[in-house]
Design an enzyme around this catalytic site. Sequence first.
Site, mmCIF file in Angstrom:
data_model
loop_
_atom_site.group_PDB
_atom_site.id
_atom_site.type_symbol
_atom_site.label_atom_id
_atom_site.label_comp_id
_atom_site.label_asym_id
_atom_site.label_seq_id
_atom_site.Cartn_x
_atom_site.Cartn_y
_atom_site.Cartn_z
ATOM 1 N N CYS B 96 10.246 4.848 24.821
ATOM 2 C CA CYS B 96 8.881 5.051 25.415
ATOM 3 C C CYS B 96 8.896 3.459 26.155
ATOM 4 O O CYS B 96 9.808 2.795 26.389
ATOM 5 C CB CYS B 96 8.522 3.909 23.843
ATOM 6 S SG CYS B 96 6.502 3.698 23.515
ATOM 7 N N HIS B 138 3.660 10.916 20.118
ATOM 8 C CA HIS B 138 4.277 9.929 20.079
ATOM 9 C C HIS B 138 3.070 9.480 20.648
ATOM 10 O O HIS B 138 2.903 8.373 20.205
ATOM 11 C CB HIS B 138 5.119 10.499 21.827
ATOM 12 C CG HIS B 138 5.482 8.832 21.462
ATOM 13 N ND1 HIS B 138 7.283 8.727 21.767
ATOM 14 C CD2 HIS B 138 4.594 7.977 22.318
ATOM 15 C CE1 HIS B 138 7.431 7.419 22.228
ATOM 16 N NE2 HIS B 138 6.082 7.176 23.028
ATOM 17 N N GLU B 139 2.065 9.935 21.881
ATOM 18 C CA GLU B 139 0.790 9.240 22.035
ATOM 19 C C GLU B 139 -0.386 8.645 21.307
ATOM 20 O O GLU B 139 -0.628 7.844 21.492
ATOM 21 C CB GLU B 139 -0.206 9.666 23.706
ATOM 22 C CG GLU B 139 0.930 9.720 24.411
ATOM 23 C CD GLU B 139 2.120 8.405 24.825
ATOM 24 O OE1 GLU B 139 1.683 7.059 24.533
ATOM 25 O OE2 GLU B 139 3.086 8.738 25.215
ATOM 26 N N HIS B 142 0.587 5.823 18.533
ATOM 27 C CA HIS B 142 0.096 4.612 19.149
ATOM 28 C C HIS B 142 -1.073 4.032 19.127
ATOM 29 O O HIS B 142 -1.384 2.440 19.223
ATOM 30 C CB HIS B 142 0.758 4.283 20.847
ATOM 31 C CG HIS B 142 2.001 4.190 21.735
ATOM 32 N ND1 HIS B 142 2.815 3.183 21.296
ATOM 33 C CD2 HIS B 142 2.310 5.363 22.778
ATOM 34 C CE1 HIS B 142 3.696 3.346 22.002
ATOM 35 N NE2 HIS B 142 3.796 4.381 22.067
HETATM 36 ZN ZN LIG Z 1 5.065 5.049 23.436
#
Ligand SMILES: [Zn+2]
Lengths: 173, 166
Positions: B96, B138-139, B142
């Site tokens: 990341c 993954h995004e 966030h």
């Molecule tokens: Zn990330």
Amino acid sequence: MSEWKMLTLVGQDKPGIVAKITTALFDAGAKLGEASMMRLGGNFTIMLMVKSDQSIDQLDQSIDSVVKAMSLTSSFQNIEASLHQHEIPDTRITVYGADRPGIVSKATTHLLDAGFNILDLESDVAGSEAEPIYIMHIEGIAAHGSDALEKAVEQIKTNGVNVDMTPIDVMIG
Amino acid sequence: MAVLDILKYPDEVLKQISEPVESFDNELLAFLADLEETMRAGPGGVGIAAAQVGNFRRIAIVDVSAKPKIKHNGCMILINPEIKTWDGMKIGREGCMSVPDYTGNVIRAEKITLQACNAKGELCDYECEGYEARAVQHELDHLDGMLFLDRLVSRRTDLFKRKKYK
Ligand SMILES: [Zn+2]
């Protein structure tokens, strides 16, 4: 000036080794870096980066009472080291099969010849006493590319050993 | 356009939950351009979430099209995204831009379908798999204040690959 030392420690596994050793080091003002700790064959093993202004003798002294009380063997050595230097592996190789002499040497020599740089290796002997099996996980970098590595994998397989090679495709987001 | 500063953990604001986008205006377009430029400036960056630059709106960009030999949807601008279905599970290695010098294993769905608005506010449907599906998950994490560090599995964990039976 404080420099990194590597603490190598081993002893019969029992509860409290990690907490007591790291507390003794903390009390001595040492800073800890990266570590690998695990149980191997009923022993608990520690490889631990330690940074301190103290000499090796002084560090030995600072953990001496824990080492004696828990019947451990330990040693510090000066190392040239730094943090924030992680290499990213690009390939994972799993080798498993009936445990027999030479399996590790043969597999890792073929991998070396194919330009494979091992970053991390963990292995276990499992199965039963009569029929042990060997399982090894390796992560590393295929410096000469995956074609060379695939050939090495084929050669390792020839003795009835199972080998699985998987690319590690790191997603960064 | 500008490359924005990426927040780095342990900055606790990365744990903040992002709010939906309500107006699709020129300010948004300008921000999307900056966010995309920031993603492309990162070494190997294939995705970015607005939260990573301290903008807590539900916006992510994913573009894995530079990777050879994989299925992808090109450059996906994902605004107010919502994953609708998950299928399969796979361990993969993630890093990341907000967590430098570390990569770790994370289990993600192999295939997902999702809905998200594009830059004009039009609702779009996507099907993603493999590497792209991993990047999207993954995004989107966030946007909910989750980092891949929250989902790490031991480096020893390895799902034996399922053999295909004929
Ligand atoms: Zn990330």
